[in-house]
Scaffold this motif. Structure first.
Motif, mmCIF file in Angstrom:
data_model
loop_
_atom_site.group_PDB
_atom_site.id
_atom_site.type_symbol
_atom_site.label_atom_id
_atom_site.label_comp_id
_atom_site.label_asym_id
_atom_site.label_seq_id
_atom_site.Cartn_x
_atom_site.Cartn_y
_atom_site.Cartn_z
ATOM 1 N N ALA A 103 0.930 -1.267 0.014
ATOM 2 C CA ALA A 103 0.110 -0.165 0.085
ATOM 3 C C ALA A 103 0.960 1.238 0.131
ATOM 4 O O ALA A 103 0.483 2.253 -0.438
ATOM 5 C CB ALA A 103 -1.039 -0.159 1.284
ATOM 6 N N SER A 104 2.004 1.174 0.579
ATOM 7 C CA SER A 104 2.964 2.230 0.611
ATOM 8 C C SER A 104 4.227 2.176 -0.816
ATOM 9 O O SER A 104 4.463 1.101 -0.839
ATOM 10 C CB SER A 104 3.625 2.401 1.941
ATOM 11 O OG SER A 104 5.118 2.035 1.634
ATOM 12 N N GLU A 105 4.209 3.193 -1.172
ATOM 13 C CA GLU A 105 4.958 3.592 -2.361
ATOM 14 C C GLU A 105 6.567 3.048 -1.962
ATOM 15 O O GLU A 105 7.331 2.465 -2.775
ATOM 16 C CB GLU A 105 5.024 4.894 -2.845
ATOM 17 C CG GLU A 105 5.583 5.201 -4.124
ATOM 18 C CD GLU A 105 4.689 4.828 -5.250
ATOM 19 O OE1 GLU A 105 3.334 4.765 -5.515
ATOM 20 O OE2 GLU A 105 5.406 4.030 -6.119
ATOM 21 N N GLU A 150 7.255 5.259 5.723
ATOM 22 C CA GLU A 150 6.168 6.317 5.586
ATOM 23 C C GLU A 150 5.415 6.399 6.665
ATOM 24 O O GLU A 150 4.562 7.437 6.736
ATOM 25 C CB GLU A 150 5.351 6.130 4.282
ATOM 26 C CG GLU A 150 6.204 6.018 2.947
ATOM 27 C CD GLU A 150 5.247 6.081 1.898
ATOM 28 O OE1 GLU A 150 3.985 6.024 2.025
ATOM 29 O OE2 GLU A 150 5.811 5.617 0.910
ATOM 30 N N ILE A 153 -0.660 4.778 6.953
ATOM 31 C CA ILE A 153 -0.859 4.527 5.758
ATOM 32 C C ILE A 153 -2.345 4.865 5.672
ATOM 33 O O ILE A 153 -3.247 4.136 6.736
ATOM 34 C CB ILE A 153 -0.608 3.028 5.301
ATOM 35 C CG1 ILE A 153 1.040 2.977 5.224
ATOM 36 C CG2 ILE A 153 -1.268 3.109 4.008
ATOM 37 C CD1 ILE A 153 1.505 3.938 4.193
ATOM 38 N N ASP A 154 -2.736 5.599 4.866
ATOM 39 C CA ASP A 154 -4.296 5.909 4.686
ATOM 40 C C ASP A 154 -4.929 4.928 4.144
ATOM 41 O O ASP A 154 -4.550 4.169 3.008
ATOM 42 C CB ASP A 154 -4.345 7.252 3.432
ATOM 43 C CG ASP A 154 -5.928 7.523 3.469
ATOM 44 O OD1 ASP A 154 -6.762 6.983 4.085
ATOM 45 O OD2 ASP A 154 -6.247 8.697 2.553
ATOM 46 N N GLU A 156 -7.371 4.397 2.413
ATOM 47 C CA GLU A 156 -7.855 4.637 0.740
ATOM 48 C C GLU A 156 -6.638 4.199 -0.012
ATOM 49 O O GLU A 156 -7.187 3.742 -1.193
ATOM 50 C CB GLU A 156 -8.015 5.880 0.555
ATOM 51 C CG GLU A 156 -9.427 6.599 1.207
ATOM 52 C CD GLU A 156 -10.394 5.557 0.575
ATOM 53 O OE1 GLU A 156 -10.714 5.072 -0.684
ATOM 54 O OE2 GLU A 156 -11.525 5.305 1.475
ATOM 55 N N GLN A 157 -5.442 4.314 0.415
ATOM 56 C CA GLN A 157 -4.259 3.891 -0.311
ATOM 57 C C GLN A 157 -4.441 2.317 -0.542
ATOM 58 O O GLN A 157 -4.133 1.688 -1.761
ATOM 59 C CB GLN A 157 -2.987 4.156 0.199
ATOM 60 C CG GLN A 157 -2.121 5.295 -0.454
ATOM 61 C CD GLN A 157 -1.115 5.605 0.614
ATOM 62 O OE1 GLN A 157 -1.288 6.348 1.490
ATOM 63 N NE2 GLN A 157 0.110 5.126 0.210
ATOM 64 N N LYS A 160 -7.489 1.123 -2.853
ATOM 65 C CA LYS A 160 -7.034 1.503 -4.241
ATOM 66 C C LYS A 160 -6.345 0.450 -4.791
ATOM 67 O O LYS A 160 -6.511 -0.217 -5.972
ATOM 68 C CB LYS A 160 -6.063 2.813 -4.453
ATOM 69 C CG LYS A 160 -6.653 3.666 -5.542
ATOM 70 C CD LYS A 160 -5.832 5.032 -5.515
ATOM 71 C CE LYS A 160 -4.288 4.689 -6.126
ATOM 72 N NZ LYS A 160 -3.586 6.082 -6.218
#
Ligand code: HMG
Ligand code: MG
Length: 298
Positions: A103-105, A150, A153-154, A156-157, A160
């Protein structure tokens, strides 16, 4: 209030051994998986077909997958990051493949060397080809509850990414608390959001116990109607590309709790403990799950 039955997905041979310093001999991995097959577990993630430089501990994936003694009724799965990995998994005839991303870039980049956007087409092709070959496909999303790089984590991420993975055609999605930062309230809040979009039968939870909250998070998930949990025997495990990640939720601790609650899993504790002592000896240190400690001491 509680489900009658829960499925335990044993990820020790993959998530567990990928994080061990020592390389466990191939024959010992095979023997351990064969023992796990006799415990009543119906799902074992046996290895991963990733780059051997990235995960040297599982460089013997092809041999392990080819040489285990498969038991009817057990699904043998392997992680694959791309088509090259899928090729290996299909050649070894695993039953199911798992695709994975974050979920995190930043964690996605550190773990699989691509941005999230670059990862989607790669996994899409894996899902298409795996389905063509008649395999079921599981998806994983890492760092759903927090990222080592990060921070928070939202949700929504994660949603998505989940949307994309389900669009690709995955059969089940496992939500990973990669570094074990989740708490029960957060778990329920995240699941509430997921349930608005996805059927709960298609969701599994993958907790790490880094901060001791894994079982509490299981309970919170059970209350929400989740019935599939990933765990690693003895609390082995962690992601080498997530600093601070430590052991998975321990299968034996999970089973002890579920047994006590009268929730069926089909897994036999005695057999499971035997196989835990086998791999503990091969690893050469005491496994740190709570249930095993009670046996280790006696
Ligand atoms: P890359 O270097 O970007 O790969 O790595 P590439 O596509 O640019 O290819 C470079 C070279 O690697 C090529 O070889 C490819 O053939 C080879 P060359 O032409 O230079 O000789 N290659 C491969 N070799 C073997 N198997 C493969 C493969 N793919 C390419 N599958 C890559 C990208 C994804 C391969 C790499 O980053 C990688 O292997 N990462 C693995 C990371 C990993 O396994 N992490 C742990 C699992 S995830 C996890 O633990 C979380 C989870 O438990 C859930 C949770 O807790 O949150 C699931
Ligand atoms: Mg994991």
């Amino acid at each position: 209030k509680w489900p009658k039955q829960v499925t335990i997905k044993e990820v020790g041979p993959r998530d567990g051994l990928q994080n061990e310093k020592a390389f466990i001999e191939t024959k010992d991995k095979i023997a351990w998986i064969n023992q796990l097959s006799q415990t009543g577990l119906t799902y074992i993630e046996i290895t991963s077909f990733v780059h051997p430089k990235w995960i040297p501990q599982l460089a013997d994936a092809a041999e392990v997958a080819a040489k285990i003694k498969k038991v009817q009724g057990v699904t043998y799965a392997a992680l694959v990051p791309n088509l090259k990995g899928l090729e290996g998994a299909l050649a070894a005839n695993v039953d199911e493949v798992s695709v994975f991303m974050s979920a995190s870039e930043t964690h996605n980049r550190k773990n699989i060397n691509k941005s999230i956007a670059e990862t989607f087409p790669v996994l899409q092709e894996v899902v298409i080809q795996a389905k063509k070959a008649g395999k079921t496909v599981r998806g994983y999303i890492s760092t759903v509850f927090g990222c080592p790089y990060e921070g928070s984590i939202d949700v929504e991420q994660a949603i998505k990414v989940a949307d994309k993975l389900f669009e690709m055609g995955i059969d089940e999605l496992s939500l990973g608390d990669t570094i074990g930062v989740a708490n029960p309230r957060q778990v329920q809040e995240v699941l509430e959001e997921f349930f608005k979009r996805f059927p709960k039968e298609k969701l599994a939870m993958h907790f790490h116990n880094t901060r001791g909250t894994a079982l509490a998070n299981v309970l919170a998930s059970l209350e929400m109607g989740i019935t599939t949990f990933d765990s690693a025997l003895g609390g082995l495990g962690g992601c080498p590309y997530a600093p601070g990640a430590s052991g998975n939720l321990a299968t034996d601790d999970l089973l002890y709790m579920l047994d006590g609650m009268g929730i069926e899993t089909g897994v036999q504790m005695e057999q499971l403990a035997k196989s835990a002592f086998f791999i503990q000896e091969k690893i050469g240190r005491k496994l740190n799950s709570h249930y095993l400690q009670t046996l280790n001491k006696s």
